[in-house]
Design a protein around this motif. Sequence first.
Motif, short mmCIF file in Angstrom:
data_model
loop_
_atom_site.label_atom_id
_atom_site.label_comp_id
_atom_site.label_asym_id
_atom_site.label_seq_id
_atom_site.Cartn_x
_atom_site.Cartn_y
_atom_site.Cartn_z
N PRO A 127 -54.79 -14.53 -24.26
CA PRO A 127 -53.61 -15.30 -24.71
C PRO A 127 -53.89 -16.10 -25.98
O PRO A 127 -54.92 -16.76 -26.10
CB PRO A 127 -53.32 -16.21 -23.52
CG PRO A 127 -54.61 -16.30 -22.77
CD PRO A 127 -55.29 -15.00 -22.97
N VAL A 128 -52.97 -16.02 -26.91
CA VAL A 128 -52.97 -16.75 -28.19
C VAL A 128 -54.09 -16.26 -29.11
O VAL A 128 -53.85 -15.72 -30.19
CB VAL A 128 -53.06 -18.28 -28.00
CG1 VAL A 128 -52.97 -18.98 -29.36
CG2 VAL A 128 -51.96 -18.77 -27.07
N LEU A 129 -55.33 -16.46 -28.69
CA LEU A 129 -56.48 -16.15 -29.54
C LEU A 129 -56.77 -14.65 -29.56
O LEU A 129 -56.96 -14.03 -28.52
CB LEU A 129 -57.71 -16.91 -29.04
CG LEU A 129 -59.01 -16.69 -29.81
CD1 LEU A 129 -58.90 -17.19 -31.24
CD2 LEU A 129 -60.17 -17.37 -29.09
N LYS A 130 -56.83 -14.09 -30.77
CA LYS A 130 -57.12 -12.66 -30.92
C LYS A 130 -58.40 -12.40 -31.72
O LYS A 130 -59.04 -11.38 -31.53
CB LYS A 130 -55.95 -11.97 -31.64
CG LYS A 130 -54.59 -12.23 -31.03
CD LYS A 130 -54.51 -11.83 -29.57
CE LYS A 130 -53.14 -12.16 -28.98
NZ LYS A 130 -53.10 -11.95 -27.50
N LYS A 154 -53.05 -25.25 -24.12
CA LYS A 154 -52.60 -24.50 -25.29
C LYS A 154 -52.33 -23.03 -25.01
O LYS A 154 -51.65 -22.35 -25.79
CB LYS A 154 -53.67 -24.60 -26.40
CG LYS A 154 -53.80 -25.98 -27.02
CD LYS A 154 -52.60 -26.30 -27.90
CE LYS A 154 -52.78 -27.61 -28.62
NZ LYS A 154 -51.65 -27.90 -29.54
N THR A 155 -52.85 -22.52 -23.90
CA THR A 155 -52.78 -21.07 -23.68
C THR A 155 -52.26 -20.67 -22.31
O THR A 155 -51.95 -19.51 -22.08
CB THR A 155 -54.17 -20.44 -23.83
OG1 THR A 155 -55.02 -20.93 -22.78
CG2 THR A 155 -54.78 -20.77 -25.18
N ARG A 204 -55.48 -21.08 -31.88
CA ARG A 204 -54.62 -20.29 -32.75
C ARG A 204 -55.02 -18.82 -32.66
O ARG A 204 -56.00 -18.47 -32.00
CB ARG A 204 -54.76 -20.79 -34.19
CG ARG A 204 -54.52 -22.28 -34.33
CD ARG A 204 -54.85 -22.83 -35.70
NE ARG A 204 -56.26 -22.75 -36.07
CZ ARG A 204 -57.19 -23.61 -35.65
NH1 ARG A 204 -56.87 -24.60 -34.83
NH2 ARG A 204 -58.44 -23.48 -36.05
N GLU A 205 -54.30 -17.98 -33.36
CA GLU A 205 -54.56 -16.54 -33.28
C GLU A 205 -55.93 -16.18 -33.84
O GLU A 205 -56.62 -15.31 -33.31
CB GLU A 205 -53.47 -15.77 -34.04
CG GLU A 205 -53.63 -14.26 -33.91
CD GLU A 205 -52.46 -13.50 -34.50
OE1 GLU A 205 -52.60 -12.29 -34.75
OE2 GLU A 205 -51.39 -14.11 -34.71
#
Length: 309
Positions: free
Chosen positions: A9-12, A305-306, A49-50
Amino acid sequence: MPKVPSFSPVLKNLTYIYEENLNKETEFGGSNFGGYPTLKQRDDSYDIRESMSVHCGFVKGTKPDHETGFDIDNSDLLQMEQCHGVVVASAIFGAFDNMLQPKNISKYSEQTVCLYMFVDEETKSDLETEHGLSDGKKIGLWRIVVAHNLPYANGRRNGKIPKFLLHRLFPNARFSLWIDGKLQLLVDPYQILERLLWRKNATFAISRHYIRFDVFEEAEANKAARKYDNASIDFQVDFYKKEGLTPYSEAKLPITSDAPEVCAIIREHVPISNLFTCLWFKEIDRFTSRDQLSFSTVRDRVAAKTNWR
């Protein structure tokens, strides 16, 4: 084993900070191994963040290597990079624990799972005397890896490096099982992964404490047992309290504990779980090495956050 990685989730995209010249201008805490992030940088690392770049150990090199601290021979590094599936890891420093061989391991696991025991020179010497060390650097099922140039004076603090940073040591592994050196693996790794991760579509599992579930109680128990100096424990808990840490209660359900045992960590190496253990390691590097005290703070800030739990 799942054919594709789990959702993060969110972070890639997660990368790691490299500092050729360390900036030591921080408020408190940090090390030459983990860096000296400021409190502002700490807060920024929880703003998920991503794409992110964070301190995550080995800051003096672009990857775990010579002169980063926790240096590993090239022959071992090459073997570790070849681990593309499941890694089981443990560590013994200062000859503090007796090495215990895994049991009930299937032939398939023996052929496909990477089993690594990290040691220092003192422990290696003891193991050679007691067991002998083969040309393949193996004792039983464990491949023995000697870490040189250890960054911390305390063996237990050095043990936190493989405990939390296996994704950095094994950059191509998909899953890891960490067990403290005092434990013996008695169940096949694939069975553990199936039960705790794959069946539940989870990416992280951790051992619960058998008595305590509350950070404040854990802190008092640590002080009573003289696990760390009292002033440092009080400083850490007071810091977290000012950030919003509250005693554990049923109001936090479905969360069942704020203070896990942390003797076993099972996880999938996806960006969000890698970030989680990076952030956890940074708390240990900044405050005390008692990892139970920092777990819930990292967990709650990441979840905020996620929604990752």
